[in-house]
Design a protein around this motif. Structure first.
Motif, PDB file in Angstrom:
ATOM      1  N   GLU A 107       0.831  -1.204   0.000  1.00  0.00           N
ATOM      2  CA  GLU A 107       0.000   0.000   0.000  1.00  0.00           C
ATOM      3  C   GLU A 107       0.869   1.259   0.000  1.00  0.00           C
ATOM      4  N   GLN A 110       2.368   1.576  -3.467  1.00  0.00           N
ATOM      5  CA  GLN A 110       1.311   2.005  -4.390  1.00  0.00           C
ATOM      6  C   GLN A 110       0.999   3.490  -4.198  1.00  0.00           C
ATOM      7  N   GLY A 111       0.974   3.951  -2.951  1.00  0.00           N
ATOM      8  CA  GLY A 111       0.730   5.363  -2.661  1.00  0.00           C
ATOM      9  C   GLY A 111       1.844   6.238  -3.193  1.00  0.00           C
ATOM     10  N   LYS A 113       3.804   5.530  -5.746  1.00  0.00           N
ATOM     11  CA  LYS A 113       3.707   5.520  -7.202  1.00  0.00           C
ATOM     12  C   LYS A 113       2.637   6.492  -7.682  1.00  0.00           C
ATOM     13  N   GLU A 114       1.529   6.520  -6.959  1.00  0.00           N
ATOM     14  CA  GLU A 114       0.445   7.418  -7.345  1.00  0.00           C
ATOM     15  C   GLU A 114       0.852   8.870  -7.166  1.00  0.00           C
ATOM     16  N   THR A 115       1.574   9.193  -6.094  1.00  0.00           N
ATOM     17  CA  THR A 115       2.008  10.587  -5.897  1.00  0.00           C
ATOM     18  C   THR A 115       3.083  10.971  -6.903  1.00  0.00           C
ATOM     19  N   ASN A 116       3.960  10.058  -7.268  1.00  0.00           N
ATOM     20  CA  ASN A 116       4.988  10.350  -8.272  1.00  0.00           C
ATOM     21  C   ASN A 116       4.360  10.469  -9.659  1.00  0.00           C
ATOM     22  N   PHE A 117       3.341   9.706  -9.917  1.00  0.00           N
ATOM     23  CA  PHE A 117       2.683   9.729 -11.227  1.00  0.00           C
ATOM     24  C   PHE A 117       1.902  11.027 -11.433  1.00  0.00           C
ATOM     25  N   ARG A 118       1.348  11.573 -10.353  1.00  0.00           N
ATOM     26  CA  ARG A 118       0.586  12.831 -10.429  1.00  0.00           C
ATOM     27  C   ARG A 118       1.508  14.015 -10.694  1.00  0.00           C
TER      28      ARG A 118
END
Length: 119
Positions: A107, A110-111, A113-118
């Motif tokens: 988790e 995944q969190g 990755k989501e912040t880096n992707f944004r």
């Protein structure tokens, strides 16, 4: 002195004489070398040990010894079973903890990755 007598005091019973005399030669027949009481009943010999009569010879002697061995083996197996149950519980707790840590780590990754992707 009561008028009608005392109805509640029982009469004293006379002392009884022992029908068995325990002379030294008879005592040897009733007690073994370890000062345990022994009893001979036809083809069986019994010894009084720790509050119970145990057969020392005769056909029931071998059955008694087998039962004692089986009881001891049963106790050993119960102890082993309890130990295995305890080990199983510890392993299950360890697996649960590792699984929870792994899920938490997934988790977090995944969190991230989501912040880096944004960005």
């Amino acid at each position: 002195m009561p008028l009608f007598g005392n109805k509640f005091s029982p009469k004293k019973t006379p002392l009884r004489k022992s029908s068995v005399s325990l002379k030294s030669n008879h005592l040897d027949e009733l007690v073994d070398d370890e000062k345990r009481i022994k009893l001979n009943l036809s083809d069986q010999k019994l010894i009084f040990v720790n509050g119970e009569w145990r057969p020392s010879s005769g056909k029931n002697s071998s059955i008694y010894k087998l039962n004692e061995k089986l009881k001891k083996r049963n106790e050993e197996l119960e102890e082993e079973n309890n130990l295995l149950k305890l080990k199983f519980e510890v392993l299950l707790n360890m697996m649960t903890q590792i699984t929870a840590e792994h899920q938490l780590q997934d988790e977090v990754i995944q969190g991230l990755k989501e912040t880096n992707f944004r960005e």
